[in-house]
Scaffold this motif. Structure first.
Motif, mmCIF file in Angstrom:
data_model
loop_
_atom_site.group_PDB
_atom_site.id
_atom_site.type_symbol
_atom_site.label_atom_id
_atom_site.label_comp_id
_atom_site.label_asym_id
_atom_site.label_seq_id
_atom_site.Cartn_x
_atom_site.Cartn_y
_atom_site.Cartn_z
ATOM 1 N N GLY A 1 -19.021 -20.567 20.198
ATOM 2 C CA GLY A 1 -18.780 -19.959 21.514
ATOM 3 C C GLY A 1 -17.391 -19.366 21.571
ATOM 4 N N TYR A 2 -17.288 -18.120 22.064
ATOM 5 C CA TYR A 2 -16.003 -17.419 22.099
ATOM 6 C C TYR A 2 -15.367 -17.522 23.479
ATOM 7 C CZ TYR A 2 -16.827 -15.783 17.415
ATOM 8 O OH TYR A 2 -17.016 -15.746 16.061
ATOM 9 N N GLY B 1 -15.866 -20.359 16.941
ATOM 10 C CA GLY B 1 -15.637 -19.479 18.083
ATOM 11 C C GLY B 1 -14.162 -19.394 18.398
ATOM 12 N N SER B 2 -13.817 -19.761 19.648
ATOM 13 C CA SER B 2 -12.407 -19.679 20.013
ATOM 14 C C SER B 2 -12.094 -20.540 21.228
ATOM 15 C CB SER B 2 -12.033 -18.223 20.331
ATOM 16 O OG SER B 2 -10.639 -18.074 20.295
ATOM 17 N N GLY B 3 -10.870 -21.059 21.240
ATOM 18 C CA GLY B 3 -10.366 -21.762 22.423
ATOM 19 C C GLY B 3 -10.273 -23.258 22.243
ATOM 20 N N PRO B 4 -9.562 -23.887 23.191
ATOM 21 C CA PRO B 4 -9.334 -25.338 23.099
ATOM 22 C C PRO B 4 -10.613 -26.162 23.204
ATOM 23 C CG PRO B 4 -7.953 -24.331 24.808
ATOM 24 C CD PRO B 4 -8.894 -23.277 24.345
ATOM 25 N N LEU B 5 -11.654 -25.588 23.818
ATOM 26 C CA LEU B 5 -12.902 -26.340 23.972
ATOM 27 C C LEU B 5 -13.492 -26.751 22.615
ATOM 28 C CD1 LEU B 5 -15.094 -27.400 25.903
ATOM 29 C CD2 LEU B 5 -16.154 -25.133 25.844
ATOM 30 N N LEU B 6 -13.203 -25.958 21.568
ATOM 31 C CA LEU B 6 -13.810 -26.259 20.254
ATOM 32 C C LEU B 6 -13.450 -27.664 19.783
ATOM 33 C CD1 LEU B 6 -13.350 -22.910 18.248
ATOM 34 C CD2 LEU B 6 -15.147 -23.558 19.868
ATOM 35 N N ALA C 1 -5.141 -17.972 27.548
ATOM 36 C CA ALA C 1 -5.780 -16.650 27.396
ATOM 37 C C ALA C 1 -5.043 -15.817 26.345
ATOM 38 C CB ALA C 1 -5.800 -15.932 28.745
ATOM 39 N N ARG C 2 -3.703 -15.886 26.362
ATOM 40 C CA ARG C 2 -2.928 -15.110 25.369
ATOM 41 C C ARG C 2 -3.190 -15.620 23.955
ATOM 42 N NH1 ARG C 2 1.334 -14.862 29.036
ATOM 43 N NH2 ARG C 2 2.311 -16.738 28.204
ATOM 44 N N ALA C 3 -3.169 -16.938 23.809
ATOM 45 C CA ALA C 3 -3.292 -17.536 22.476
ATOM 46 C C ALA C 3 -4.661 -17.241 21.853
ATOM 47 C CB ALA C 3 -3.063 -19.043 22.545
ATOM 48 N N PHE C 4 -5.696 -17.282 22.691
ATOM 49 C CA PHE C 4 -7.044 -17.201 22.129
ATOM 50 C C PHE C 4 -7.729 -15.862 22.446
ATOM 51 C CE2 PHE C 4 -5.973 -21.687 22.524
ATOM 52 C CZ PHE C 4 -6.194 -22.098 21.216
ATOM 53 N N GLU C 5 -6.918 -14.845 22.716
ATOM 54 C CA GLU C 5 -7.473 -13.510 22.957
ATOM 55 C C GLU C 5 -8.326 -13.095 21.740
ATOM 56 O OE1 GLU C 5 -5.969 -9.006 23.897
ATOM 57 O OE2 GLU C 5 -4.486 -10.585 23.646
ATOM 58 N N LEU C 6 -9.466 -12.477 22.002
ATOM 59 C CA LEU C 6 -10.361 -12.139 20.882
ATOM 60 C C LEU C 6 -9.754 -11.047 19.998
ATOM 61 C CD1 LEU C 6 -13.986 -12.149 22.332
ATOM 62 C CD2 LEU C 6 -12.629 -14.020 21.371
ATOM 63 N N GLY C 7 -9.698 -11.293 18.713
ATOM 64 C CA GLY C 7 -9.163 -10.325 17.755
ATOM 65 C C GLY C 7 -10.269 -9.451 17.184
ATOM 66 N N PRO C 8 -9.894 -8.528 16.296
ATOM 67 C CA PRO C 8 -10.875 -7.566 15.749
ATOM 68 C C PRO C 8 -12.028 -8.228 15.012
ATOM 69 C CG PRO C 8 -8.621 -7.059 15.011
ATOM 70 C CD PRO C 8 -8.537 -8.299 15.826
ATOM 71 N N ALA C 9 -11.795 -9.320 14.305
ATOM 72 C CA ALA C 9 -12.890 -9.941 13.543
ATOM 73 C C ALA C 9 -13.959 -10.490 14.492
ATOM 74 C CB ALA C 9 -12.346 -11.051 12.649
ATOM 75 N N ALA C 10 -13.511 -11.088 15.603
ATOM 76 C CA ALA C 10 -14.480 -11.639 16.562
ATOM 77 C C ALA C 10 -15.217 -10.522 17.292
ATOM 78 C CB ALA C 10 -13.769 -12.534 17.568
ATOM 79 N N ARG C 11 -14.511 -9.406 17.511
ATOM 80 C CA ARG C 11 -15.114 -8.292 18.261
ATOM 81 C C ARG C 11 -15.960 -7.376 17.378
ATOM 82 N NH1 ARG C 11 -12.995 -6.486 23.046
ATOM 83 N NH2 ARG C 11 -11.713 -8.030 24.093
#
Ligand SMILES: Cc1cc2nc3c(=O)[nH]c(=O)nc-3n(C[C@H](O)[C@H](O)[C@H](O)COP(=O)(O)OP(=O)(O)OC[C@H]3O[C@@H](n4cnc5c(N)ncnc54)[C@H](O)[C@@H]3O)c2cc1C
Length: 427
Positions: A246-247, A149-154, A333-343
């Motif tokens: 989780g994203y 997914g994405s973010g520091p929680l991973l 939020a800037r670092a882990f903004e969802l990119g095209p592959a996730a969207r």
């Protein structure tokens, strides 16, 4: 039906709600702290059968024991907000009407789940979902786990799974490596977080961290057996027993929406002013329901909300803390903004609404969420669109779904009480 009254009712016993409750109770207010979990702590300090309470929570519990004016209502779900400063709760299977003079919403965040082929197979969960399950006692010893997914929680989730005996094969992050690296470099401004990230990454093994990658398919018969990961257009399938994907997080503003609080369109967060006041009189909000930013930010906002509800000015250090952690939250939020592959949308036959088994293609045929709901039943199951509504807003740009009462499944008795919350639930 029990009816009770609090000077200050606080919904949510995570860092924001706990911080608010402590300050309000110390000032002598009659405080009701409501949470749907069996024990206080929220997401980060979630208590479990095999889990000792975190030190800040132990300290909070010790203090709370000395405050007869603080009522901790565990395992209490807010089912409806029938108006006139009352909340309808269900606790121990029975309806309770709680009146309040001031209300602090500290309802936290929930995970953003984006569907992929096979995401409804047993063994697939959210990343934070796996965290909660493991903390709640679910065994993962010996399992091969992919966290995605994405973010520091991973990293935190991977670490929890590893410490409980799982073999964490990979952490799959959608953000590009350069952005993640810039974010890591910016952690020098928050040395505690830098140390935490370094410890988590070294325990995991940095080679298991894969940036610019997404999960595109979970394979399996009766449960997940393998996962396909796409990295810059190249697919690789690895065998796994569990996928936790989780994203990031989205503010949980369900109750605020029902009450009529103003909500920010961009991220669905409850709008608050500098004193954590919402757009409605006597209603305040703090923590991740006002914007995702982590435990430190939630605690500072909870303190500010309590001071505002008490009508006293807060120590300037709480504002300084809030500003510092808000800046950190913006960097995350800037670092882990969802990119095209996730969207990118998965195939049309992938289920979007897993409560009502509605595939993405059927939903896509409609002009808006309301139309899709009426024609396909998507978002009309027990989760009321909390999961699929968020995914639909990512794929189609539709406004987020608004839940109707009851906000969570409750007993018929509670629903009857909702019709006439001032009177007896039934003859
Ligand atoms: C699934 C998940 C797991 C997470 N795990 C971690 C982790 O391990 N480490 C970490 O650093 N961060 C974790 N986070 C991030 C975490 O949300 C924040 O760091 C921090 O806990 C936010 O504090 P808060 O007080 O704003 O909200 P929370 O801690 O989320 O507390 C909000 C509380 O309100 C309750 N609530 C919401 N609505 C209602 C209602 N209608 N009725 C009754 N109760 C209600 C929730 O059950 C919850 O207990 C996780 C987030 C999620 C969504």
């Amino acid at each position: 039906m029990k009816a009770e009254h609090a000077d200050i009712a606080i919904v949510g016993a995570g860092p924001a709600g706990l911080s608010a409750a402590r300050i309000a109770a110390r000032a002598g207010a009659r405080v009701a702290l409501i949470d749907d979990n069996p024990r206080p702590g929220g997401q980060i300090w979630r208590q479990g059968p095999t889990l000792a309470s975190a030190a800040p929570l132990r300290e909070w519990l010790d203090d709370a024991r000395r405050r007869p004016n603080l009522f901790v209502m565990n395992a209490a779900k807010v089912a409806a907000a029938p108006g006139d400063k009352r909340l309808l709760l269900e606790r121990d299977g029975a309806p309770v009407v709680l009146g309040y003079s001031k209300l602090i919403l500290a309802t936290g965040a929930r995970e953003r789940l984006l569907p992929f082929e096979g995401w409804t197979l047993p063994g697939v969960s959210g990343a934070g979902g796996l965290q909660a399950l493991v903390k709640g006692g679910m065994p993962v010893r010996g399992e091969r786990v992919v966290v995605a997914g994405s973010g520091p929680l991973l990293l935190a989730v991977a670490d929890t799974a590893r410490r409980h005996g799982a073999d964490v094969l990979a952490v799959i992050e959608q953000a590009p490596l350069a952005r993640v690296a810039r974010f890591v470099a910016s952690l020098v401004r928050t040395p505690g977080k830098l140390a935490q990230a370094a410890a988590l990454a070294s325990a995991l093994g940095v080679s298991r961290y894969r940036a610019e990658s997404v999960v595109v398919k979970a394979h399996g018969g009766t449960r997940v057996e393998a996962v396909t990961i796409r990295t810059r257009g190249r697919d690789e399938t690895i065998e796994a027993d569990r996928i936790a994907c989780g994203y990031g997080l989205v503010p949980n503003a369900t109750l605020a929406l029902a009450l009529g609080c103003s909500i920010a369109e961009a991220d669905g967060a409850i709008r608050v002013d500098d004193a954590q006041r919402t757009s409605l009189e006597d209603i305040y909000a703090a923590g991740e329901c006002t914007g995702v930013g982590g435990m430190e930010l939630a605690s500072a906002e909870g303190a500010l909300a309590a001071h505002a509800a008490l009508g006293v000015s807060a120590d300037a250090r709480f504002e300084r803390e809030r500003d510092r952690w808000r800046a950190f939250a913006r960097r995350v939020a800037r670092a882990f903004e969802l990119g095209p592959a996730a969207r990118a949308m998965p195939s049309p036959d992938t289920l979007l609404c897993r409560c009502e088994d509605v595939p993405l293609g059927e939903v896509a045929a409609h002009a808006d969420w309301r139309d899709a709901k009426l024609q396909t039943r998507c978002g009309m199951g027990p989760c009321q669109g909390r999961i699929c509504g968020e995914a639909a807003s990512i794929y189609f740009g539709w406004p987020r779904a608004v839940a109707r009462p009851p906000f969570t499944p409750v007993r018929i008795d509670t629903l009857i009480a909702a019709r006439d919350p001032a009177g007896p639930p039934h003859a």
